[in-house]
Design an enzyme around this catalytic site. Structure first.
Site, short mmCIF file in Angstrom:
data_model
loop_
_atom_site.label_atom_id
_atom_site.label_comp_id
_atom_site.label_asym_id
_atom_site.label_seq_id
_atom_site.Cartn_x
_atom_site.Cartn_y
_atom_site.Cartn_z
N ASP A 40 2.79 49.74 29.25
CA ASP A 40 3.66 50.50 28.43
C ASP A 40 5.12 50.53 29.04
O ASP A 40 5.13 51.02 30.13
CB ASP A 40 3.10 51.54 27.78
CG ASP A 40 3.35 51.92 26.57
OD1 ASP A 40 3.47 50.87 25.61
OD2 ASP A 40 3.77 53.12 25.97
N ASP A 76 16.94 43.19 25.82
CA ASP A 76 17.58 42.71 26.90
C ASP A 76 19.22 42.46 26.59
O ASP A 76 19.77 42.46 27.55
CB ASP A 76 16.78 41.33 27.21
CG ASP A 76 15.61 41.45 27.91
OD1 ASP A 76 15.42 42.55 28.49
OD2 ASP A 76 14.99 40.67 28.08
#
Ligand code: IMP
Length: 192
Positions: A67, A150
């Site tokens: 996670d 990202d």
């Protein structure tokens, strides 16, 4: 060694397979599971454990689950455990990034970190591994590669965002890369 990576994210499966070439990584599909796994805890540690435990209990296979959260210090750790659904809809990366950039419009301290918690369940025994990469949130998106946040995350010591790096470059320094390195060291040590 066969081990299930309890995720439905094909990007992450591909990353992990690159990082663990000596292991046969089974997907959820491979073990016959379809659909999402339960993850309703309010910490990365809790969610990671919940997913791995579900797979272990229901399919009786060795497994690990990860996670990850993007933690922005000036926002008290937001989006954190809610990173996937920050803007309300699960996995809408564009909306999540837009919301984060809006919230940070007037914030000077743009420091943040990605943090991954991996839970391994091997022969019923539970072990957790953490990986962290520190960096900053850019003012606008840069790059097309990768996924999630990202394009707006620039790791410390680099001039480019995660989305401007190849997967090999990113894996070497990433949160998940670090957590997986710890997992691999542990597994290799056990098999000696
Ligand atoms: P998960 O718990 O690992 O699925 O990650 C939760 C959310 O964090 C994802 O939906 C992405 O938005 C974000 N995330 C996780 N890992 C990365 C990464 O390596 N780069 C960018 N965003 C990520």
């Amino acid at each position: 060694m066969e081990i299930c990576f309890a995720t439905n994210n094909d990007n992450k499966l591909q990353e992990i397979r690159e990082l663990l070439p000596d292991f046969h990584i089974l997907s959820l599909k491979d073990i016959g599971h379809s659909g999402d796994l339960p993850e309703d805890q309010n910490t990365l540690e809790g969610n990671s454990h919940q997913k791995a435990e579900y797979v272990f209990k229901n399919y009786n296979v060795d497994c690990f689950s990860d996670d990850t959260g993007l933690e922005v210090f000036a926002l008290d750790g937001e989006p954190g455990v809610y990173s996937a659904r920050y803007a309300g809809v699960h996995h809408d990366s564009e909306a999540n990034m837009r919301l984060l950039l809006d919230k940070m419009a007037d914030i000077g301290d743009r420091s943040a970190q990605f943090r991954t918690v991996i839970t391994l369940i091997l022969d019923g025994k539970v072990k957790q591994f953490e990986g962290v990469v520190k960096g900053t949130i850019l003012k606008s998106k840069a790059g097309e590669k990768g996924f999630g946040y990202d394009p707006i995350f620039q790791p410390k010591g680099f001039d480019s965002s995660f989305a401007e790096m190849s997967s090999e470059e990113k894996n070497k320094i990433s949160h998940r890369g670090e957590a997986v390195k710890k997992l691999v060291q542990y597994l290799n040590h056990l098999s000696k």
